[in-house]
Design an enzyme around this catalytic site. Structure first.
Site, PDB file in Angstrom:
ATOM      1  N   ALA A  84       0.890  -1.081   0.015  1.00  0.00           N
ATOM      2  CA  ALA A  84       0.156   0.015  -0.056  1.00  0.00           C
ATOM      3  C   ALA A  84       0.831   1.292   0.031  1.00  0.00           C
ATOM      4  O   ALA A  84       0.774   2.033   0.807  1.00  0.00           O
ATOM      5  CB  ALA A  84      -0.826  -0.007   1.374  1.00  0.00           C
ATOM      6  N   LEU A  85       2.008   1.284  -0.976  1.00  0.00           N
ATOM      7  CA  LEU A  85       2.830   2.108  -1.031  1.00  0.00           C
ATOM      8  C   LEU A  85       2.405   3.717  -1.166  1.00  0.00           C
ATOM      9  O   LEU A  85       1.424   3.822  -1.935  1.00  0.00           O
ATOM     10  CB  LEU A  85       3.770   2.013  -2.029  1.00  0.00           C
ATOM     11  CG  LEU A  85       4.650   0.658  -1.695  1.00  0.00           C
ATOM     12  CD1 LEU A  85       5.639   0.367  -2.649  1.00  0.00           C
ATOM     13  CD2 LEU A  85       5.109   0.138  -0.265  1.00  0.00           C
ATOM     14  N   HIS A  86       2.854   4.628  -0.768  1.00  0.00           N
ATOM     15  CA  HIS A  86       2.612   6.028  -0.912  1.00  0.00           C
ATOM     16  C   HIS A  86       4.209   6.853  -0.777  1.00  0.00           C
ATOM     17  O   HIS A  86       5.171   6.190  -0.891  1.00  0.00           O
ATOM     18  CB  HIS A  86       1.839   6.441   0.358  1.00  0.00           C
ATOM     19  CG  HIS A  86       2.308   6.251   1.678  1.00  0.00           C
ATOM     20  ND1 HIS A  86       3.327   6.698   2.128  1.00  0.00           N
ATOM     21  CD2 HIS A  86       1.772   5.314   2.623  1.00  0.00           C
ATOM     22  CE1 HIS A  86       3.511   6.377   3.401  1.00  0.00           C
ATOM     23  NE2 HIS A  86       2.573   5.495   3.706  1.00  0.00           N
ATOM     24  N   ALA A  87       3.972   8.145  -0.872  1.00  0.00           N
ATOM     25  CA  ALA A  87       4.972   8.971  -1.092  1.00  0.00           C
ATOM     26  C   ALA A  87       6.045   8.686  -0.140  1.00  0.00           C
ATOM     27  O   ALA A  87       7.345   9.302  -0.155  1.00  0.00           O
ATOM     28  CB  ALA A  87       4.429  10.377  -1.486  1.00  0.00           C
TER      29      ALA A  87
ATOM     30  N   HIS B 218       6.776   5.879   1.588  1.00  0.00           N
ATOM     31  CA  HIS B 218       7.572   5.108   1.383  1.00  0.00           C
ATOM     32  C   HIS B 218       8.786   5.490   0.190  1.00  0.00           C
ATOM     33  O   HIS B 218       9.978   4.983   0.364  1.00  0.00           O
ATOM     34  CB  HIS B 218       6.719   3.758   0.792  1.00  0.00           C
ATOM     35  CG  HIS B 218       5.857   3.166   1.932  1.00  0.00           C
ATOM     36  ND1 HIS B 218       4.512   3.615   1.751  1.00  0.00           N
ATOM     37  CD2 HIS B 218       6.225   2.543   2.869  1.00  0.00           C
ATOM     38  CE1 HIS B 218       4.058   2.624   2.819  1.00  0.00           C
ATOM     39  NE2 HIS B 218       5.023   2.195   3.309  1.00  0.00           N
TER      40      HIS B 218
ATOM     41  N   GLY C 188      10.719   4.831   8.655  1.00  0.00           N
ATOM     42  CA  GLY C 188      10.072   6.241   8.635  1.00  0.00           C
ATOM     43  C   GLY C 188       9.940   6.513  10.157  1.00  0.00           C
ATOM     44  O   GLY C 188       9.687   5.594  11.025  1.00  0.00           O
TER      45      GLY C 188
ATOM     46  N   GLN D 259       8.895   2.018  16.453  1.00  0.00           N
ATOM     47  CA  GLN D 259       9.332   0.700  15.714  1.00  0.00           C
ATOM     48  C   GLN D 259      10.795   0.932  15.366  1.00  0.00           C
ATOM     49  O   GLN D 259      11.652   0.171  15.507  1.00  0.00           O
ATOM     50  CB  GLN D 259       8.501   0.704  14.673  1.00  0.00           C
ATOM     51  CG  GLN D 259       8.964  -0.148  13.514  1.00  0.00           C
ATOM     52  CD  GLN D 259       7.973  -0.536  12.288  1.00  0.00           C
ATOM     53  OE1 GLN D 259       7.273  -1.281  12.359  1.00  0.00           O
ATOM     54  NE2 GLN D 259       8.343   0.038  11.253  1.00  0.00           N
TER      55      GLN D 259
ATOM     56  N   ARG E 118      -2.911   3.541   5.856  1.00  0.00           N
ATOM     57  CA  ARG E 118      -4.249   3.753   6.490  1.00  0.00           C
ATOM     58  C   ARG E 118      -4.940   4.835   5.846  1.00  0.00           C
ATOM     59  O   ARG E 118      -6.331   4.794   6.005  1.00  0.00           O
ATOM     60  CB  ARG E 118      -4.109   3.829   8.130  1.00  0.00           C
ATOM     61  CG  ARG E 118      -3.768   2.401   8.704  1.00  0.00           C
ATOM     62  CD  ARG E 118      -3.458   2.692   9.903  1.00  0.00           C
ATOM     63  NE  ARG E 118      -2.723   1.533  10.681  1.00  0.00           N
ATOM     64  CZ  ARG E 118      -3.127   0.831  11.448  1.00  0.00           C
ATOM     65  NH1 ARG E 118      -4.368   1.224  12.157  1.00  0.00           N
ATOM     66  NH2 ARG E 118      -2.491  -0.122  11.964  1.00  0.00           N
TER      67      ARG E 118
END
Ligand code: PAF
Length: 281
Positions: free
Chosen positions: A32-35, A37, A149, A155, A189
């Site tokens: 579900a990659l976005h900018a 990532h 990130g 994490q 999300r």
């Protein structure tokens, strides 16, 4: 860009890169990659010969089966985004049995206590699941550098501890939070938010910036009260807000002179759980 869908063909690729003495940078993802990532790969591109993405929705880090089921799976789109970015050399999309050949068990880790704070308290077993999958990916990819990130700041700290505990020669890089134009932290999300929810969620980052303005001006309890008041009047549910020491992630109730502090927030908008954080300076 090469794409590998099983452990053996991917292992051959890694062996060939290692024989050529190439440095490897890895940013693991659950797709579900976005900018946000893509910004990890932009960082990795600057300092590695080979940049690798992994896409694997890791069942053992979900403590809620419904959350796992609902998690977006968009591998074809993700591969296209990675291809278009021109930043990635290889994508590893392992099967469950490539990561969990002996059944889906989580390992148990001692990360010095930080695993019990914040997200660890809210999501029991979550960081054992993250540790298990990341340890296995590190073993298979053998990266020199790995990129995570700062949105998931806890994490990131857990991964640093993992590498230290296992004595792995991998440099962990934290990459700044990538934000939507309205300040909302980018997250897989976010695609579950309606247009209006996305707009109202801008309040999360606006609040963090206010907290930064109040840093060392008013007391920690006063800051907490003000944040609670902000969300009291909204159609959003503030799950927690806290200010913690960056090194231990322990919540503080006053600002000592020489520690670094970060504000952490979790807000539920409809049935979407959004997390964000900001270093205070
Ligand atoms: O941050 C994520 O997307 C996941 O927790 C990670 C690090 C890929 C492990 O499954």
């Amino acid at each position: 860009m090469q794409v590998f869908y099983d452990k053996n063909s991917f292992a051959d690729y890694i062996t060939s890169q290692k024989q050529l003495n190439k440095t490897i940078g890895l940013a693991p993802t659950m797709g579900a990659l976005h900018a946000g990532h893509i910004s990890l790969y932009a960082e990795a591109r600057k300092e590695n010969d080979v940049v690798i993405s992994s896409i694997f929705v890791n069942p053992t880090q979900f403590n809620n089966p419904e959350d796992l089921e609902k998690y977006p799976r968009t591998v074809e789109d993700d591969i296209k985004k990675l291809e278009d970015s021109n930043l990635v050399d290889a994508v590893y999309v392992p099967r469950v049995e490539d990561i969990y050949p002996n059944g889906m068990d989580r390992k148990h880790y001692d990360f010095g206590g930080i695993e019990n704070e914040m997200e660890g308290a809210a999501r029991p077993g979550h960081f054992d699941g993250v540790g298990t999958v990341v340890e296995e990916l590190f073993l298979q990819v053998q990266p020199d550098n790995a990129y995570f990130g700062e949105k998931d700041f806890q994490q990131l700290k857990i991964i640093e501890k993992l590498v230290e505990g296992l004595d792995l020669n991998i440099k962990i890089h934290g990459v700044k939070i990538h934000r939507e134009e309205n300040g909302l932290a980018m997250s897989s999300r976010n695609m579950r938010l309606s247009k209006i929810e996305k707009e109202t969620s801008a309040l999360i980052y606006k609040t963090l910036k206010k907290v930064n303005d109040w840093f060392r001006v008013i007391s920690v309890p006063e800051i907490k009260t003000r944040v609670e008041e902000i969300f009291d009047n909204e159609e959003m549910d503030l799950e927690y807000f806290m200010i913690a020491e960056e090194s231990t992630l322990k919540e503080v109730d006053f600002f000592s002179a020489d520690d670094d502090f970060r504000a952490f927030i979790v807000v539920n908008v409809g049935n979407v759980r959004l997390i964000d954080n900001l270093h205070l300076d």
